[in-house]
Scaffold this active site. Structure first.
Site, PDB file in Angstrom:
ATOM      1  CD  GLU A 367      -2.759  -1.256   2.419  1.00  0.00           C
ATOM      2  OE1 GLU A 367      -4.120  -2.052   2.251  1.00  0.00           O
ATOM      3  OE2 GLU A 367      -2.475  -0.628   3.233  1.00  0.00           O
TER       4      GLU A 367
HETATM    5  C1  TNX Z   1      -4.375  -4.156   4.475  1.00  0.00           C
HETATM    6  S1  TNX Z   1      -2.457  -6.089   4.392  1.00  0.00           S
HETATM    7  C2  TNX Z   1      -3.432  -4.059   5.093  1.00  0.00           C
HETATM    8  C3  TNX Z   1      -3.043  -3.181   6.791  1.00  0.00           C
HETATM    9  C4  TNX Z   1      -4.517  -3.457   7.303  1.00  0.00           C
HETATM   10  C5  TNX Z   1      -5.348  -4.233   7.193  1.00  0.00           C
HETATM   11  C6  TNX Z   1      -6.602  -4.232   7.686  1.00  0.00           C
HETATM   12  C7  TNX Z   1      -2.196  -5.028   4.459  1.00  0.00           C
HETATM   13  C8  TNX Z   1      -0.779  -5.782   3.797  1.00  0.00           C
HETATM   14  N1  TNX Z   1      -2.250  -4.166   4.468  1.00  0.00           N
HETATM   15  O1  TNX Z   1      -2.317  -2.256   6.510  1.00  0.00           O
HETATM   16  O2  TNX Z   1      -4.415  -3.167   8.734  1.00  0.00           O
HETATM   17  O3  TNX Z   1      -5.857  -3.990   5.615  1.00  0.00           O
HETATM   18  O4  TNX Z   1      -7.316  -5.456   7.031  1.00  0.00           O
END
Ligand code: TNX
Length: 575
Positions: A367
């Site tokens: 992300e």
């Molecule tokens: C996605 S999964 C994220 C996290 C969040 C999560 C909540 C991932 C690698 N990144 O930053 O906490 O969703 O479900």
């Protein structure tokens, strides 16, 4: 039972006492530990007699040999060979410090509820002799984590090629004893173990769970308790998500403000915190005693707001952002065009690597929405080289996939659609996968619409959904050989306490553990839910919180002591 004796047998007439019609002759020689070179003393005779009388009246084990989670590879019950643990039993262990440590752990698990002293002794060739033997032997068929467990009226013997295998055998033995073995104080119980043999070893080498200690901070004692839960289900990796926008949770000597400034906050108004070097070492050592490797994650280049509050020089505009206590993602990043960023990465990863005996360093990579294209892949490739230079194997979320391959690299796949050509291509270039499908293995997802905490962006995950997928075939174009294993992540935007952690882990963690450990041929939802049902009683006896998921046939006599969170822990909305 019609064949039950009508008169109590004479306790001192062990040899001629009448047998029940359904009683096999196996107990004719209950093999008390009597020394051959002297006449048995009166207390020994009395114990032997009491034992024989107990056997005659005894019900069979309340647990069947196959009632184990994760399901063992091979189970051969022998209902004529139950073993009863008696007060004079000892734990005999191969002369090896790590094996003795496993013996001590077994004794520590059994002493509170039994009240027995269970001394641990070492021996070149340990024999059960009325107790439990843990023997290291190098049967190559068992592999680095397998074990063999034999239960006969004379005792229990666990063999393995490694102390890790012995510990997995110990966890199996623990589940074969009556559920009251989990009581913290002595209980009157017949400590019977069902007879027969189990030969067992894992399907996948990597079996893990992740705890996000960044969104909410959890102290060392909470983490140690989570490690206990992992060990119970034969998981061997604890991934700690140590850094995120809301908090930096590990002290770094060369960049001290990361912990003191970056660690001060958490989601909502929750208290912050961070692990000192000594705290982290304690976690690592406790895990290592349970043959669990810690996988530390420093999430880069995004999810770094807490680091930027501490060291604004890493921010693209050089300006400190305000601390962040919400739950949005994707807005922060360390500047990939600034050489100082690579000093920071080298120092931080260097210190964390030096404190981490396990092979893996997790560098996040998810992300980072504001670092795109070659800026992102270039950053990742440099970070991968830094990890390699530290002698560690790099792990990252599957967003790392487009970057160049580096030796041994592992991608943690958290997708919700198994058609993922970019990840499959990275696998063709040599990457291995840890599977954490968001819609099956994400333990921060709600069980049902009315679950008081958790997310639902990847759907609802009840126990069946956590269980019903196959890591060997889940991602199109990724063969089972490229799958290193499975991991169940627990993100903690909405999780604020140990009770809430346990509520989200149990009973889904054992489902993911079984996918990682058990051969596919054992996969069977009906059988799994029945095996799992008996664990509610164990968790309750141990004071562990769990969710009484409606699809599991929990025994109805079970006291409902489980705490179920009633306050939604989420104080802000999630993206
Ligand atoms: C996605 S999964 C994220 C996290 C969040 C999560 C909540 C991932 C690698 N990144 O930053 O906490 O969703 O479900």
């Amino acid at each position: 039972m019609s064949s039950a004796p009508t008169a109590a047998p004479d306790p001192l007439d062990a040899g001629t006492a009448p047998r029940r019609a359904d009683e096999p002759t196996r107990h004719a020689d209950p093999a008390p530990p009597v020394l051959a070179d002297r006449a048995p003393a009166a207390p020994e005779l009395a114990r032997a007699a009491a034992r024989t009388a107990g056997d005659l009246l005894a019900p069979p084990s309340p647990v069947r040999l196959g009632d184990v989670v994760p399901a063992p590879e091979q189970v051969t019950p022998d209902p004529a060979a139950d073993f009863v643990l008696l007060p004079e039993a000892a734990v005999r262990v191969s002369t090896d410090p790590a094996a003795l440590a496993v013996g001590e752990q077994l004794a520590a698990l059994l002493r509170p509820a039994t009240g027995y002293p269970l001394p641990v002794t070492d021996a070149a060739r340990p024999e059960p002799a009325g107790g439990i033997a843990l023997a290291l032997d190098d049967d190559p068929a068992l592999g680095p984590e397998g074990y063999r467990l034999d239960v006969t009226p004379a005792g229990v013997r666990i063999c393995a090629a490694t102390p890790a295998g012995l510990l997995h055998g110990v966890q199996t033995l623990r589940q074969l004893l009556p559920a009251a073995i989990e009581n913290p104080t002595p209980v009157a119980e017949r400590w019977v173990v069902p007879g027969g043999s189990i030969t067992d070893r894992p399907r996948f080498a990597y079996r893990g769970a992740m705890l996000d200690v960044a969104r909410h901070f959890f102290g060392v004692d909470d983490v140690l308790r989570v490690i206990d839960h992992l060990a119970r289900y034969k998981l061997n990796h604890l991934h700690l998500h140590l850094t995120d926008d809301q908090g930096w949770r590990i002290a770094v000597d060369s960049w001290p403000r990361l912990a003191t400034v970056g660690g001060a906050t958490a989601v909502g108004d929750a208290p912050g915190g961070s692990y000192t070097t000594a705290d982290y070492r304690r976690i690592v050592a406790y895990a290592a005693e349970r043959h669990i490797s810690v996988v530390p994650e420093i999430d880069l280049p995004g999810h770094t707001n807490s680091a930027l509050t501490a060291y604004p020089e890493l921010a693209p505009d050089g300006v400190a952002p305000p601390p962040y206590t919400g739950t949005e993602v994707g807005f922060s990043y360390v500047d990939p065009a600034n050489e100082r960023t690579y000093d920071f990465v080298t120092d931080v990863l260097g210190e964390v690597a030096a404190r981490t005996p396990g092979p893996f360093l997790h560098v996040g990579g998810d992300e980072a929405f504001k670092v795109k294209g070659t800026a992102y892949t270039g950053f990742v490739e440099r970070v991968q080289r830094i990890v390699a230079d530290l002698g560690k194997t790099v792990v990252g979320w599957h967003q790392l996939a487009p970057a160049a391959h580096t030796d041994g690299r592992v991608l943690q796949w958290w997708g919700t659609d198994g058609a993922d050509p970019v990840t499959a291509d990275a696998v063709r270039r040599g990457a291995r996968l840890i599977l954490s499908p968001g819609n099956h293995a994400y333990l921060d997802m709600k069980y049902a619409p009315d679950t008081p905490i958790g997310h639902d962006w990847a759907g609802l995950i009840d126990v069946r959904r956590a269980y019903d997928w196959d890591p060997g075939t889940h991602v199109a174009g990724v063969p089972a050989e490229a799958v290193l294993g499975v991991e169940a992540p627990l993100w903690t935007e909405s999780v604020t306490s140990l009770a809430e952690i346990e509520f989200m882990l149990l009973p889904r963690l054992p489902a993911v553990a079984e996918l990682g450990w058990s051969p596919r041929a054992t996969h069977d939802w009906t059988a799994f839910r029945e095996r799992l049902a008996g664990h509610g009683r164990r968790w309750a006896a141990a004071g562990i919180t769990y969710h009484r998921a409606p699809e599991i046939p929990w025994p109805t006599d079970e006291p409902v002591t489980a705490h179920i969170p009633t306050q939604p822990g989420t104080r802000t909305t999630t993206a």
